[in-house]
Write a protein that holds these residues in place. Structure first.
Motif, PDB file in Angstrom:
ATOM      1  N   ALA A  17      55.833  55.169  13.559  1.00 26.14           N
ATOM      2  CA  ALA A  17      56.486  55.085  12.250  1.00 26.14           C
ATOM      3  C   ALA A  17      55.728  54.126  11.335  1.00 26.14           C
ATOM      4  O   ALA A  17      55.586  54.381  10.129  1.00 26.14           O
ATOM      5  N   LYS A  18      55.237  53.018  11.893  1.00 23.38           N
ATOM      6  CA  LYS A  18      54.461  52.061  11.093  1.00 23.38           C
ATOM      7  C   LYS A  18      53.181  52.710  10.587  1.00 23.38           C
ATOM      8  O   LYS A  18      52.826  52.578   9.405  1.00 23.38           O
ATOM      9  N   SER A  19      52.483  53.430  11.467  1.00 27.62           N
ATOM     10  CA  SER A  19      51.239  54.087  11.065  1.00 27.62           C
ATOM     11  C   SER A  19      51.490  55.120   9.969  1.00 27.62           C
ATOM     12  O   SER A  19      50.778  55.161   8.955  1.00 27.62           O
ATOM     13  N   LEU A  20      52.523  55.936  10.147  1.00 28.55           N
ATOM     14  CA  LEU A  20      52.826  56.958   9.138  1.00 28.55           C
ATOM     15  C   LEU A  20      53.369  56.340   7.854  1.00 28.55           C
ATOM     16  O   LEU A  20      53.129  56.867   6.755  1.00 28.55           O
ATOM     17  N   ALA A  21      54.090  55.232   7.976  1.00 26.87           N
ATOM     18  CA  ALA A  21      54.600  54.569   6.778  1.00 26.87           C
ATOM     19  C   ALA A  21      53.452  54.119   5.883  1.00 26.87           C
ATOM     20  O   ALA A  21      53.465  54.353   4.660  1.00 26.87           O
ATOM     21  N   MET A  22      52.428  53.499   6.477  1.00 25.76           N
ATOM     22  CA  MET A  22      51.286  53.043   5.692  1.00 25.76           C
ATOM     23  C   MET A  22      50.422  54.227   5.255  1.00 25.76           C
ATOM     24  O   MET A  22      49.964  54.291   4.104  1.00 25.76           O
ATOM     25  N   GLY A  23      50.202  55.193   6.153  1.00 30.50           N
ATOM     26  CA  GLY A  23      49.377  56.349   5.798  1.00 30.50           C
ATOM     27  C   GLY A  23      49.993  57.175   4.688  1.00 30.50           C
ATOM     28  O   GLY A  23      49.294  57.612   3.756  1.00 30.50           O
ATOM     29  N   ALA A  24      51.310  57.403   4.750  1.00 31.70           N
ATOM     30  CA  ALA A  24      51.984  58.204   3.728  1.00 31.70           C
ATOM     31  C   ALA A  24      52.023  57.477   2.384  1.00 31.70           C
ATOM     32  O   ALA A  24      51.902  58.102   1.319  1.00 31.70           O
ATOM     33  N   THR A  25      52.185  56.161   2.420  1.00 30.08           N
ATOM     34  CA  THR A  25      52.179  55.388   1.168  1.00 30.08           C
ATOM     35  C   THR A  25      50.837  55.516   0.465  1.00 30.08           C
ATOM     36  O   THR A  25      50.778  55.789  -0.746  1.00 30.08           O
ATOM     37  N   ILE A  26      49.754  55.315   1.194  1.00 34.12           N
ATOM     38  CA  ILE A  26      48.421  55.445   0.583  1.00 34.12           C
ATOM     39  C   ILE A  26      48.166  56.884   0.168  1.00 34.12           C
ATOM     40  O   ILE A  26      47.527  57.136  -0.862  1.00 34.12           O
ATOM     41  N   PHE A  27      48.662  57.836   0.945  1.00 37.15           N
ATOM     42  CA  PHE A  27      48.525  59.249   0.583  1.00 37.15           C
ATOM     43  C   PHE A  27      49.092  59.505  -0.811  1.00 37.15           C
ATOM     44  O   PHE A  27      48.500  60.230  -1.620  1.00 37.15           O
TER      45      PHE A  27
END
Length: 532
Positions: free
Chosen positions: A161-171
């Motif tokens: 969830a942490k990885s996707l939270a940061m990845g989706a934000t930058i996306f």
């Protein structure tokens, strides 16, 4: 007569041919204004009509109606928005790597008007602004905690969830959005500085529609651009005034309400007026450079007080963005469609609806760069800066949630306008960080307002770069007045209704951008022979 250069197929170069359009032929010079009659009059009339309607309609009802339109568009056209945005990114990358990348904006001998640092500061301040401060903390936290769905339906509070939270934000804040701005900015700057056409959205379509671009077809496109710009800016100014008021109340223990919000709008509008009077060199450029210094100081200070967390978060964020960008770009076979509609499709619609404003402002300041330099700088440099910013602030926020630190760790995401300040409360020198952020918030508002006013000035004067000072004052004042009226009518409900209306304009503007790509290739190809 305005000259429009059209390609002589035999010689593969431009010849000069006059059109039926003349800059200023439809303009009215009165009361110190230089008004392009159809565009200025229709835009001002529609703005007045909308405000009048809002005075007699319940803000909650208006919000519900406009939200229904917006949500219907995003649901029915989600795949269209997603693949169009993917196409815009691929288009700019291919164009940057192609031989057309050698073409220089303004001609072979053109030189840059602004230093690279000032140029980046101005485009960054206009293109991102206040969103970085609030969403840099709130968005990763929302995804990590399942505040309103999680990307790819990942389980909240997990390492994934942490990885996707940061990845989706930058996306949502990275290369896709900046590619949208880049297409509009490059098209406008090329046809204005290389072909001598007015700096207006309609000019981009001359290769496709010919002289019809100067008629009602062009009027409609320009009016849409004015409305999307001014309502978008007014929405941001109104919501921002509420957020700044919340921050001031939190830091200083005050109890300011609508009066303080009005005061912030008046202050921001007043400084923005002074800035637009001074123009880009003495106003927007100066404020953008100050803005960049404040932002850099805040970033370095936060890195210093949270060094151990940040040094882990920054590389993790780069990796997360690379890991998830392709999966998040694909709209098919998704189990998280509610999240995708509410976040990704909304973001793409918002970027597209803002592209006339940001794109035209970037065009104003980008003469002298090659197409390759321009696209690389506009797409990748702000994205790199955004990754660093989000990694720092988002990484700290997620760490506080995960380790139950401070208010954010205890209660989670409760009030987005206060999330940033809750993070600061758990850091050393929290009050100093909060005060610096409030100052930065106000400067971001001012740079967005003054750059937006200069854009509207250009469109409503028929594409002229330097509109008269009274006209600059009029549009800067109008932005603030709309924001104040919306707050007075219905506060956040009215502003969110206005925001939904702005987002709804993204659907027609997506078609405009796709046509813009065709027109841009036509224009660049006609000049290619000059660089061989």
């Amino acid at each position: 007569m305005v000259t429009a250069q059209i390609m002589d197929n035999k010689l593969n170069k431009y010849s000069i041919e006059t059109t039926d359009y003349q800059v200023g032929q439809d303009n009215l010079q009165k009361w110190g204004f230089d008004i392009h009659n159809p565009v200025f009059g229709i835009s001002a009339g529609l703005i007045f009509l909308f405000i009048s309607i809002m005075l007699f309609v319940d803000p909650g009802t208006a919000k519900e109606a406009l939200n229904s339109i917006k949500n219907g568009i995003m649901k029915d056209f989600d795949t269209f928005f997603m693949w169009s945005t993917n196409f815009f990114l691929l288009f700019t990358i291919v164009l940057m790597l192609s031989p057309l990348g050698k073409i220089r904006i303004g001609g072979k001998e053109a030189s840059a008007e602004y230093s690279t640092l000032s140029w980046i500061a101005m485009l960054f301040a206009a293109g991102m602004g206040i969103g970085l401060l609030f969403w840099g903390v709130a968005e990763p936290t929302a995804y990590f905690t399942d505040w309103w769905g999680t990307p790819l339906n990942v389980e909240a509070y997990t390492p994934e969830a942490k990885s996707l939270a940061m990845g989706a934000t930058i996306f949502h804040w990275g290369v896709h959005g900046w590619a949208i701005y880049a297409i509009v900015a490059l098209s406008l700057s090329f046809f204005a500085y290389n072909k001598g056409l007015p700096l207006s959205i309609r000019s981009v379509f001359y290769p496709i529609f010919g002289d019809r671009a100067w008629g009602w077809l062009g009027h409609i496109v320009d009016v849409m651009a004015v409305l999307a710009t001014i309502f978008g800016l007014a929405t941001s100014l109104g919501l921002g005034a509420q957020q700044a008021t919340s921050g001031i109340n939190h830091v200083f223990g005050t109890n300011g309400g609508i009066g303080m919000q009005f005061g912030i709008i008046i202050f921001v509008t007043f400084i923005a007026i002074l800035s637009v009077i001074r123009g880009i060199e003495g106003g927007v450029k100066l404020l953008s450079n100050i803005n960049m210094l404040f932002a850099l100081a805040l970033l370095l200070f936060v890195i210093y007080v949270s060094f151990d967390i940040v040094m882990v978060s920054i590389p993790e964020t780069f990796i997360a963005y690379a890991d998830h960008i392709f999966t998040l770009s694909n709209p098919h076979d998704r189990d998280d469609t509610v999240w995708m509609h509410g976040w990704t499709v909304f973001y793409w619609a918002w970027w597209i609806s803002w592209s006339p404003f940001v794109g035209m402002f970037i065009a104003r300041i980008s003469k002298g760069r090659t197409v390759r330099q321009f696209l690389f700088a506009v797409i990748f440099i702000p994205t790199f800066m955004t990754i660093i910013w989000m990694a720092v602030f988002g990484g700290i926020a997620i760490d506080q949630v995960a380790n139950k630190v401070g208010e954010l760790g205890a209660t989670g995401l409760t009030d987005i306008s206060l999330t940033l300040f809750h993070v600061y409360d758990a850091l050393p020198f929290g009050d100093a960080l909060s005060i610096l952020s409030i100052v930065l918030i106000l400067v971001f508002f001012i740079t967005s307002s003054d750059s937006g006013s200069l854009v509207i000035d250009s469109i409503t004067s028929g594409g002229k770069i330097d509109a008269p000072i009274p006209q600059r004052i009029f549009w800067a004042t109008t932005e603030g007045a709309i924001a104040a009226v919306m707050l007075w009518i219905g506060g956040k409900e009215a502003l969110q209704a206005l925001q939904s209306g702005v987002v709804a304009t993204a659907l027609p503007f997506t078609f405009v951008l796709l046509l813009m790509c065709v027109s841009l290739i036509k224009g660049l190809n006609s000049e290619r022979a000059l660089y061989q």
